[in-house]
Design a protein around this motif. Sequence first.
Motif, short mmCIF file in Angstrom:
data_model
loop_
_atom_site.label_atom_id
_atom_site.label_comp_id
_atom_site.label_asym_id
_atom_site.label_seq_id
_atom_site.Cartn_x
_atom_site.Cartn_y
_atom_site.Cartn_z
N LYS A 66 0.81 -1.21 0.00
CA LYS A 66 0.00 0.00 0.00
C LYS A 66 0.85 1.27 0.00
O LYS A 66 0.31 2.38 -0.01
CB LYS A 66 -0.93 0.00 1.22
N ALA A 67 2.16 1.10 0.04
CA ALA A 67 3.06 2.25 0.11
C ALA A 67 3.50 2.68 -1.29
O ALA A 67 3.94 1.85 -2.09
CB ALA A 67 4.28 1.93 0.96
N VAL A 68 3.39 3.97 -1.56
CA VAL A 68 3.91 4.56 -2.80
C VAL A 68 4.80 5.73 -2.38
O VAL A 68 4.32 6.73 -1.85
CB VAL A 68 2.79 5.05 -3.73
N PHE A 69 6.09 5.59 -2.60
CA PHE A 69 7.06 6.59 -2.18
C PHE A 69 7.76 7.18 -3.40
O PHE A 69 8.03 6.48 -4.37
CB PHE A 69 8.12 5.96 -1.26
N CYS A 70 8.05 8.47 -3.33
CA CYS A 70 8.75 9.15 -4.41
C CYS A 70 9.75 10.15 -3.84
O CYS A 70 9.66 10.57 -2.69
CB CYS A 70 7.78 9.87 -5.34
N ILE A 114 -2.05 9.26 -2.30
CA ILE A 114 -1.89 8.01 -3.05
C ILE A 114 -1.37 6.90 -2.15
O ILE A 114 -1.94 5.81 -2.11
CB ILE A 114 -0.95 8.21 -4.25
N SER A 115 -0.32 7.17 -1.40
CA SER A 115 0.24 6.15 -0.52
C SER A 115 -0.68 5.92 0.67
O SER A 115 -1.08 6.87 1.35
CB SER A 115 1.63 6.56 -0.03
N LYS A 116 -1.01 4.67 0.93
CA LYS A 116 -1.86 4.31 2.06
C LYS A 116 -1.03 3.85 3.26
O LYS A 116 -1.60 3.44 4.28
CB LYS A 116 -2.83 3.20 1.66
N ASP A 117 0.27 3.92 3.15
CA ASP A 117 1.15 3.48 4.22
C ASP A 117 2.27 4.51 4.37
O ASP A 117 2.83 4.98 3.37
CB ASP A 117 1.73 2.10 3.92
N LEU A 118 2.61 4.84 5.62
CA LEU A 118 3.67 5.80 5.89
C LEU A 118 5.03 5.15 6.03
O LEU A 118 6.04 5.84 6.18
CB LEU A 118 3.35 6.59 7.17
N LEU A 119 5.07 3.82 5.99
CA LEU A 119 6.31 3.07 6.17
C LEU A 119 6.59 2.23 4.93
O LEU A 119 5.73 1.45 4.50
CB LEU A 119 6.21 2.16 7.39
N LEU A 120 7.77 2.42 4.34
CA LEU A 120 8.18 1.61 3.20
C LEU A 120 8.96 0.42 3.73
O LEU A 120 10.09 0.55 4.18
CB LEU A 120 9.05 2.43 2.24
N CYS A 342 11.02 7.10 8.44
CA CYS A 342 9.60 6.96 8.78
C CYS A 342 9.35 7.82 10.01
O CYS A 342 9.74 7.46 11.13
CB CYS A 342 9.26 5.49 9.06
N ARG A 343 8.71 8.96 9.83
CA ARG A 343 8.47 9.88 10.94
C ARG A 343 7.27 9.47 11.78
O ARG A 343 7.17 9.84 12.95
CB ARG A 343 8.26 11.30 10.41
N LYS A 349 -1.46 -2.69 17.05
CA LYS A 349 -1.92 -3.20 18.34
C LYS A 349 -2.53 -2.10 19.21
O LYS A 349 -3.46 -2.35 19.97
CB LYS A 349 -0.77 -3.87 19.10
N LEU A 350 -2.00 -0.90 19.09
CA LEU A 350 -2.52 0.23 19.86
C LEU A 350 -3.66 0.94 19.15
O LEU A 350 -4.41 1.70 19.77
CB LEU A 350 -1.41 1.22 20.16
N GLY A 351 -3.77 0.71 17.85
CA GLY A 351 -4.83 1.34 17.08
C GLY A 351 -4.64 2.83 16.91
O GLY A 351 -5.62 3.59 16.85
N MET A 352 -3.40 3.29 16.81
CA MET A 352 -3.14 4.71 16.65
C MET A 352 -1.84 4.90 15.88
O MET A 352 -1.03 3.98 15.75
CB MET A 352 -3.04 5.41 18.01
N THR A 353 -1.66 6.11 15.38
CA THR A 353 -0.42 6.46 14.69
C THR A 353 0.57 7.02 15.69
O THR A 353 0.24 7.94 16.46
CB THR A 353 -0.68 7.49 13.58
#
Length: 402
Positions: A66-70, A114-120, A342-343, A349-353
């Motif tokens: 789900k990650a799209v990085f540029c 576009i990217s659905k994930d903050l971690l590549l 990855c900031r 497990k915690l259900g949060m960012t």
Amino acid sequence: MFTLLGRYHTRAVVRFISTQGHPFSTKTYFRINPRVALVDERVSIKVNDLRPLQRVTVRTCVEEGKAVFCSCGHFQADQQGQVDIAEHASTGGTYKVSHDSMGLFWSMKPVPGISKDLLLRKGDVTTPLVFRLSVIDGHIPLEDPQLATPVVLATEELERWYKHEAVRRTVVREGSLRGTLFLPEGEGPFPGIIDMFGSTGGLTEFRAALLASRGFASYALPFFGHDDLPPSLADFDFDYVLGAVDWFACHPSVRQGGIGVVGTSKGGELALLLGMATNKVNVHGRTMPRSCICVAMMMACGWIHTLKTFMETCPEEKRKNVELIIYSGAGHLIEPPYMPLCRASYHNKLGMTLVMGGQLEGHAVAQRRRLEETAPILPETSVVDTKTDKLLTYRDHAYCMF
């Protein structure tokens, strides 16, 4: 050092960048070496046959799950019409440095909307990360909604792998033990490392695969949230990882005399505890901790204080072999060199960012320094510095508890 032979050739479609662009007559082309490499290897990227002093944007994109990085860098060609990423300054884009051949990789960031994930992060290590490069006429920001038809001069792809094609991957189901064993090419025995991750649980293989690609027998060890292991950290039993040490240290492919343990986050804590709890994690038969800890300056001061308190309570004979290394500007998730910062990341497990901290250039330096500092000692996992009697070990990820 292994050299990838390029047996695997896959292609990815990155939707963010269009290669159609505005029609433009050009012979511009990329020269990339190597096109197929491990993720911690530097790569040379050059753009040839531009106009003298032409301003261009070199853009890189990758899609994984789900990650799209540029990322992108702004360059000016020399009098010969060439841009050498390693030699020419990037004056804009996602990074601004004078000379860095890998800036296009460590400065990558998720594409907004576009990217659905903050971690590549690579899930399937049997396939590569496929990076698509393009060179565009002019200096174009990464996110420019007004640019409908960029003038794309050339495109190219390169592959970066965590797992060398000669590395053997075996699923571990030994009694209650679960995970994946990675073995380098050859008969062995090899220096051994157990690799653990944090409080999100599950099985993470990319680092163990990379270690095996560099000559280690490596065991990616999940301790909850995988297969039939306990579903939550609350049900975790420390005897489970002690059993993993016993099994791995006696494996016929693992060199006798002590194994290493690498951990991220909660796995870092377990690495410390293993060094205190078992003599299987040792050097030449001498009991001592196997994990030096790198703590990012950007982490909460309370966590660093907790680490210092932990080390102060260690027995004297073990405390002298524990080293606290602080990397200024680094975030929590120190990945292999040249991977992006990855900031923040969603904790399942915690259900949060959770905010991971870090500064872009400082984090990239920390990841590179970790490799440079440990490269001379990685082939030997059981070496003691005779001058200081201090354990030379694989220094890895920031330690903290969520």
